[in-house]
Design a protein around this motif. Sequence first.
Motif, PDB file in Angstrom:
ATOM      1  N   ALA A  41      -7.747  72.399  53.373  1.00 16.95           N
ATOM      2  CA  ALA A  41      -6.764  72.244  52.300  1.00 16.95           C
ATOM      3  C   ALA A  41      -6.282  70.798  52.216  1.00 16.95           C
ATOM      4  O   ALA A  41      -6.130  70.244  51.125  1.00 16.95           O
ATOM      5  N   LYS A  42      -6.047  70.169  53.364  1.00 14.14           N
ATOM      6  CA  LYS A  42      -5.614  68.763  53.371  1.00 14.14           C
ATOM      7  C   LYS A  42      -6.690  67.870  52.766  1.00 14.14           C
ATOM      8  O   LYS A  42      -6.408  67.000  51.943  1.00 14.14           O
ATOM      9  N   HIS A  44      -9.104  68.712  50.724  1.00 15.15           N
ATOM     10  CA  HIS A  44      -9.244  69.019  49.300  1.00 15.15           C
ATOM     11  C   HIS A  44      -8.105  68.384  48.492  1.00 15.15           C
ATOM     12  O   HIS A  44      -8.337  67.802  47.422  1.00 15.15           O
ATOM     13  N   SER A  45      -6.866  68.497  48.986  1.00 18.55           N
ATOM     14  CA  SER A  45      -5.733  67.935  48.244  1.00 18.55           C
ATOM     15  C   SER A  45      -5.808  66.415  48.191  1.00 18.55           C
ATOM     16  O   SER A  45      -5.503  65.813  47.150  1.00 18.55           O
ATOM     17  N   LYS A  46      -6.228  65.761  49.279  1.00 17.19           N
ATOM     18  CA  LYS A  46      -6.379  64.301  49.268  1.00 17.19           C
ATOM     19  C   LYS A  46      -7.434  63.884  48.258  1.00 17.19           C
ATOM     20  O   LYS A  46      -7.269  62.901  47.534  1.00 17.19           O
ATOM     21  N   LYS A  47      -8.522  64.638  48.188  1.00 19.07           N
ATOM     22  CA  LYS A  47      -9.590  64.347  47.235  1.00 19.07           C
ATOM     23  C   LYS A  47      -9.065  64.449  45.796  1.00 19.07           C
ATOM     24  O   LYS A  47      -9.333  63.584  44.952  1.00 19.07           O
ATOM     25  N   LEU A  48      -8.296  65.505  45.521  1.00 22.32           N
ATOM     26  CA  LEU A  48      -7.732  65.681  44.183  1.00 22.32           C
ATOM     27  C   LEU A  48      -6.720  64.582  43.851  1.00 22.32           C
ATOM     28  O   LEU A  48      -6.680  64.099  42.717  1.00 22.32           O
ATOM     29  N   ILE A  49      -5.923  64.170  44.824  1.00 26.16           N
ATOM     30  CA  ILE A  49      -4.936  63.106  44.598  1.00 26.16           C
ATOM     31  C   ILE A  49      -5.639  61.794  44.289  1.00 26.16           C
ATOM     32  O   ILE A  49      -5.259  61.062  43.371  1.00 26.16           O
ATOM     33  N   TRP A  52      -7.017  61.988  40.773  1.00 27.98           N
ATOM     34  CA  TRP A  52      -5.940  61.881  39.799  1.00 27.98           C
ATOM     35  C   TRP A  52      -5.441  60.439  39.701  1.00 27.98           C
ATOM     36  O   TRP A  52      -5.223  59.929  38.621  1.00 27.98           O
TER      37      TRP A  52
END
Length: 57
Positions: A41-42, A44-49, A52
């Motif tokens: 999850a970490k 994945h969220s870093k990748k999305l950030i 963005w």
Amino acid sequence: MKTIVIERKKNVLIPEKDFQALQKRAALKTKPEKLLTIGEAKTHSKKLIRKWATDHL
């Protein structure tokens, strides 16, 4: 169970209790979404950030 016609389409009326049982049965047949581990999850969220941030510069 009753059948009615609305706008030339046949519809079936069933008691709410039966409808909820049908919904539950249908929900149990669907595959659950994949749950991520905390590490995944970490990542994945870093990748999305990062994605963005680069799109909005």
